[in-house]
Design a protein around this motif. Structure first.
Motif, PDB file in Angstrom:
ATOM      1  N   ASN A 129       0.857  -1.179  -0.096  1.00  0.00           N
ATOM      2  CA  ASN A 129      -0.051   0.089  -0.081  1.00  0.00           C
ATOM      3  C   ASN A 129       0.748   1.394   0.015  1.00  0.00           C
ATOM      4  OD1 ASN A 129      -2.446  -1.443   0.122  1.00  0.00           O
ATOM      5  ND2 ASN A 129      -2.249  -1.613   2.364  1.00  0.00           N
ATOM      6  N   ILE A 130       0.599   1.947  -0.816  1.00  0.00           N
ATOM      7  CA  ILE A 130       1.328   3.322  -0.986  1.00  0.00           C
ATOM      8  C   ILE A 130       0.424   4.678  -1.075  1.00  0.00           C
ATOM      9  CG2 ILE A 130       2.946   4.634  -2.678  1.00  0.00           C
ATOM     10  CD1 ILE A 130       3.870   2.234  -3.894  1.00  0.00           C
ATOM     11  N   LEU A 131       0.863   5.729  -0.132  1.00  0.00           N
ATOM     12  CA  LEU A 131       0.321   6.803   0.033  1.00  0.00           C
ATOM     13  C   LEU A 131       0.958   7.858  -0.919  1.00  0.00           C
ATOM     14  CD1 LEU A 131      -1.880   8.862   1.018  1.00  0.00           C
ATOM     15  CD2 LEU A 131      -0.698   9.181   3.252  1.00  0.00           C
ATOM     16  N   ILE A 132       0.350   8.661  -1.656  1.00  0.00           N
ATOM     17  CA  ILE A 132       1.172   9.791  -2.280  1.00  0.00           C
ATOM     18  C   ILE A 132       0.566  10.927  -1.827  1.00  0.00           C
ATOM     19  CG2 ILE A 132       1.462  10.642  -4.681  1.00  0.00           C
ATOM     20  CD1 ILE A 132       0.864   7.941  -6.038  1.00  0.00           C
ATOM     21  N   VAL A 133       1.442  11.847  -1.403  1.00  0.00           N
ATOM     22  CA  VAL A 133       1.335  13.312  -1.185  1.00  0.00           C
ATOM     23  C   VAL A 133       2.035  14.036  -2.076  1.00  0.00           C
ATOM     24  CG1 VAL A 133       1.372  14.721   0.810  1.00  0.00           C
ATOM     25  CG2 VAL A 133       1.037  12.438   1.132  1.00  0.00           C
ATOM     26  N   GLU A 134       1.233  14.805  -2.979  1.00  0.00           N
ATOM     27  CA  GLU A 134       1.945  15.699  -4.132  1.00  0.00           C
ATOM     28  C   GLU A 134       0.856  16.340  -4.539  1.00  0.00           C
ATOM     29  OE1 GLU A 134       3.166  17.131  -6.895  1.00  0.00           O
ATOM     30  OE2 GLU A 134       4.444  15.234  -6.860  1.00  0.00           O
ATOM     31  N   ASP A 135       1.294  17.911  -4.664  1.00  0.00           N
ATOM     32  CA  ASP A 135       0.387  18.944  -4.819  1.00  0.00           C
ATOM     33  C   ASP A 135       0.145  19.111  -6.358  1.00  0.00           C
ATOM     34  OD1 ASP A 135       2.935  19.983  -5.519  1.00  0.00           O
ATOM     35  OD2 ASP A 135       2.454  21.999  -4.703  1.00  0.00           O
ATOM     36  N   GLU A 136       0.573  18.490  -7.183  1.00  0.00           N
ATOM     37  CA  GLU A 136       0.684  18.803  -8.783  1.00  0.00           C
ATOM     38  C   GLU A 136      -0.474  17.362  -8.977  1.00  0.00           C
ATOM     39  OE1 GLU A 136       3.733  19.470 -11.312  1.00  0.00           O
ATOM     40  OE2 GLU A 136       5.117  19.927  -9.406  1.00  0.00           O
ATOM     41  N   SER A 137      -1.568  17.530  -9.237  1.00  0.00           N
ATOM     42  CA  SER A 137      -2.681  16.385  -9.313  1.00  0.00           C
ATOM     43  C   SER A 137      -2.309  15.677 -10.483  1.00  0.00           C
ATOM     44  CB  SER A 137      -4.037  17.446  -9.643  1.00  0.00           C
ATOM     45  OG  SER A 137      -4.247  18.038 -10.682  1.00  0.00           O
ATOM     46  N   ILE A 138      -2.171  16.305 -11.793  1.00  0.00           N
ATOM     47  CA  ILE A 138      -1.754  15.788 -12.917  1.00  0.00           C
ATOM     48  C   ILE A 138      -0.426  14.553 -12.753  1.00  0.00           C
ATOM     49  CG2 ILE A 138      -0.646  15.648 -15.321  1.00  0.00           C
ATOM     50  CD1 ILE A 138      -2.412  18.143 -15.584  1.00  0.00           C
ATOM     51  N   VAL A 139       0.555  14.936 -12.102  1.00  0.00           N
ATOM     52  CA  VAL A 139       1.825  14.137 -11.622  1.00  0.00           C
ATOM     53  C   VAL A 139       1.149  13.284 -10.810  1.00  0.00           C
ATOM     54  CG1 VAL A 139       3.927  14.363 -10.476  1.00  0.00           C
ATOM     55  CG2 VAL A 139       3.389  16.151 -12.178  1.00  0.00           C
ATOM     56  N   ALA A 140       0.498  13.606  -9.755  1.00  0.00           N
ATOM     57  CA  ALA A 140       0.068  12.360  -8.782  1.00  0.00           C
ATOM     58  C   ALA A 140      -0.609  11.200  -9.489  1.00  0.00           C
ATOM     59  CB  ALA A 140      -0.656  13.096  -7.524  1.00  0.00           C
ATOM     60  N   LEU A 141      -1.974  11.630 -10.259  1.00  0.00           N
ATOM     61  CA  LEU A 141      -2.455  10.907 -10.965  1.00  0.00           C
ATOM     62  C   LEU A 141      -1.630  10.014 -11.774  1.00  0.00           C
ATOM     63  CD1 LEU A 141      -5.704  12.945 -11.861  1.00  0.00           C
ATOM     64  CD2 LEU A 141      -5.512  11.074 -10.145  1.00  0.00           C
ATOM     65  N   ASP A 142      -0.719  10.443 -12.488  1.00  0.00           N
ATOM     66  CA  ASP A 142      -0.120   9.786 -13.426  1.00  0.00           C
ATOM     67  C   ASP A 142       1.003   8.604 -12.532  1.00  0.00           C
ATOM     68  OD1 ASP A 142       1.155   9.415 -16.268  1.00  0.00           O
ATOM     69  OD2 ASP A 142       2.926   9.946 -15.265  1.00  0.00           O
ATOM     70  N   LEU A 143       1.499   9.124 -11.661  1.00  0.00           N
ATOM     71  CA  LEU A 143       2.366   8.118 -10.636  1.00  0.00           C
ATOM     72  C   LEU A 143       1.566   7.103 -10.101  1.00  0.00           C
ATOM     73  CD1 LEU A 143       5.033   7.698  -9.519  1.00  0.00           C
ATOM     74  CD2 LEU A 143       4.474   9.369  -7.547  1.00  0.00           C
ATOM     75  N   ALA A 144       0.185   7.483  -9.818  1.00  0.00           N
ATOM     76  CA  ALA A 144      -0.641   6.409  -9.224  1.00  0.00           C
ATOM     77  C   ALA A 144      -1.059   5.459 -10.240  1.00  0.00           C
ATOM     78  CB  ALA A 144      -1.956   7.065  -8.732  1.00  0.00           C
ATOM     79  N   ALA A 145      -1.178   5.844 -11.357  1.00  0.00           N
ATOM     80  CA  ALA A 145      -1.343   4.887 -12.527  1.00  0.00           C
ATOM     81  C   ALA A 145      -0.382   3.785 -12.844  1.00  0.00           C
ATOM     82  CB  ALA A 145      -2.106   5.701 -13.677  1.00  0.00           C
ATOM     83  N   GLY A 146       0.768   4.551 -12.965  1.00  0.00           N
ATOM     84  CA  GLY A 146       1.988   3.649 -13.182  1.00  0.00           C
ATOM     85  C   GLY A 146       2.264   2.570 -12.107  1.00  0.00           C
ATOM     86  N   LEU A 147       2.223   3.111 -10.658  1.00  0.00           N
ATOM     87  CA  LEU A 147       2.157   1.959  -9.667  1.00  0.00           C
ATOM     88  C   LEU A 147       1.277   1.032  -9.806  1.00  0.00           C
ATOM     89  CD1 LEU A 147       3.276   4.714  -6.665  1.00  0.00           C
ATOM     90  CD2 LEU A 147       4.789   3.133  -7.900  1.00  0.00           C
ATOM     91  N   GLU A 148       0.235   1.420 -10.091  1.00  0.00           N
ATOM     92  CA  GLU A 148      -1.153   0.356  -9.972  1.00  0.00           C
ATOM     93  C   GLU A 148      -0.901  -0.688 -10.917  1.00  0.00           C
ATOM     94  OE1 GLU A 148      -4.676   2.419  -9.556  1.00  0.00           O
ATOM     95  OE2 GLU A 148      -4.799   2.620  -7.383  1.00  0.00           O
ATOM     96  N   LYS A 149      -0.433  -0.135 -12.169  1.00  0.00           N
ATOM     97  CA  LYS A 149      -0.202  -0.974 -13.333  1.00  0.00           C
ATOM     98  C   LYS A 149       1.001  -1.988 -12.746  1.00  0.00           C
ATOM     99  CE  LYS A 149       1.312  -0.655 -18.167  1.00  0.00           C
ATOM    100  NZ  LYS A 149       1.653  -0.080 -19.363  1.00  0.00           N
ATOM    101  N   ASP A 150       1.926  -1.516 -12.017  1.00  0.00           N
ATOM    102  CA  ASP A 150       2.910  -2.319 -11.562  1.00  0.00           C
ATOM    103  C   ASP A 150       2.543  -3.479 -10.444  1.00  0.00           C
ATOM    104  OD1 ASP A 150       4.818  -1.358 -13.175  1.00  0.00           O
ATOM    105  OD2 ASP A 150       5.920   0.007 -11.719  1.00  0.00           O
ATOM    106  N   GLY A 151       1.344  -3.278 -10.094  1.00  0.00           N
ATOM    107  CA  GLY A 151       0.998  -4.098  -8.963  1.00  0.00           C
ATOM    108  C   GLY A 151       0.822  -3.518  -7.450  1.00  0.00           C
ATOM    109  N   TYR A 152       0.909  -2.298  -7.443  1.00  0.00           N
ATOM    110  CA  TYR A 152       0.998  -1.770  -6.057  1.00  0.00           C
ATOM    111  C   TYR A 152      -0.376  -1.278  -5.969  1.00  0.00           C
ATOM    112  CZ  TYR A 152       6.206  -1.934  -5.977  1.00  0.00           C
ATOM    113  OH  TYR A 152       7.306  -2.370  -5.885  1.00  0.00           O
ATOM    114  N   GLN A 153      -0.713  -0.932  -4.719  1.00  0.00           N
ATOM    115  CA  GLN A 153      -1.833  -0.532  -4.441  1.00  0.00           C
ATOM    116  C   GLN A 153      -1.726   0.929  -3.920  1.00  0.00           C
ATOM    117  OE1 GLN A 153      -5.400  -2.041  -4.371  1.00  0.00           O
ATOM    118  NE2 GLN A 153      -5.822   0.125  -4.018  1.00  0.00           N
ATOM    119  N   VAL A 154      -2.282   1.889  -4.400  1.00  0.00           N
ATOM    120  CA  VAL A 154      -2.383   3.352  -3.926  1.00  0.00           C
ATOM    121  C   VAL A 154      -3.639   3.633  -3.173  1.00  0.00           C
ATOM    122  CG1 VAL A 154      -2.312   5.710  -4.820  1.00  0.00           C
ATOM    123  CG2 VAL A 154      -0.888   4.235  -6.115  1.00  0.00           C
TER     124      VAL A 154
END
Length: 263
Positions: free
Chosen positions: A7-32
């Protein structure tokens, strides 16, 4: 569930960056488990979820920046922190150093760098965790039994309290030790069996048993170790786990029966 996503928590003020990072991590198999852009929201998500890794931007919305927010969160529960920032000034770096951050990534970063940072964070945290059942990195050395050839790439298995972390493709998967059913040796590999999945690791059975601290995992044969809590039935020659019959070796029978206080 026998296996759990990290399980990963992302704290990031740039929403586009955060969503892109979340999508990549979930594709890898992590849970955001959530995305926050300020300290209060980060604390709410952190306290309401079982967070394994914290990805923290240094500059977030509000009076408290990411470093101050991380300090507060780690007072509740200690997890590895990976800081993300566009700034690499000496003052920022020094503040992060005092927190013993798992990694410090400068923007722009890519998913490959984040993936590597997560793997290192888990490994280092397992090594240095100062808890009653300390985590540890389990290096795989050569063994006289079914030794892994020197030319074969060694694998790393991590134990952190009641979990082990094993590689599945290129991400770690979390397995609760209590959910292990049995481990089967197969030449230079072992099969780690849970109720729902099998993981293949490139090491010997002896190597794994020597390093994992979990007393219910008992060897019953040259090629098998079982979780005694998962045994459904047994006799003098075999045990049954999840409708699978596993042989009891002559040299292991006495030690196996001691687990049941047989005299």
């Amino acid at each position: 569930m026998p296996t759990e996503k990290i399980n990963i928590l992302i704290v990031e003020d740039e929403s586009i960056v955060a969503l892109d990072l979340a999508a990549g991590l979930e594709k890898d198999g992590y849970q955001v488990v959530g995305i926050a852009d300020n300290s209060e929201e980060a604390k709410e998500l952190y306290n309401s979820n079982k967070v394994d890794i914290l990805l923290m931007d240094v500059n977030i919305i509000g009076d408290k920046d990411g470093i101050d927010t991380a300090i507060e969160l780690l007072q509740y529960r200690t997890v590895p922190v990976i800081f993300l920032t566009a700034y690499t000034d000496a003052a920022t770096v020094n503040r992060v150093k005092h927190l013993q951050a798992a990694a410090f990534l400068t923007k722009p970063y890519n998913i490959t760098n984040v993936r590597i940072a997560i793997e290192l964070a888990i490994s280092n945290f397992a090594l240095t965790a100062s808890q009653p059942s300390p985590g540890k990195v389990i290096p795989i050395e050569q063994s006289t039994e079914r030794a892994v050839p020197e030319s074969t790439e060694k694998e790393t298995v991590l134990q952190m309290n009641e979990y082990i972390f094993v590689k599945n493709n290129y991400v770690f998967v979390k397995i609760r030790l209590a959910d292990l059913l049995y481990i089967e040796a197969d030449n230079n590999y072992i099969n780690v069996i849970t109720a729902e999945k099998k993981f293949v690791l490139r090491l010997s059975l002896s190597q794994l048993l020597d390093k994992i601290n979990y007393k219910p995992l008992v060897r019953i044969h040259r090629s098998y170790a079982v979780n005694i809590h998962a045994i459904q039935s047994f006799n003098d020659q075999e045990v049954q786990i999840n409708k699978t019959e596993l042989p009891i070796g002559r040299n292991y029978k006495e030690e196996f029966l001691r687990n049941f206080n047989f005299r």
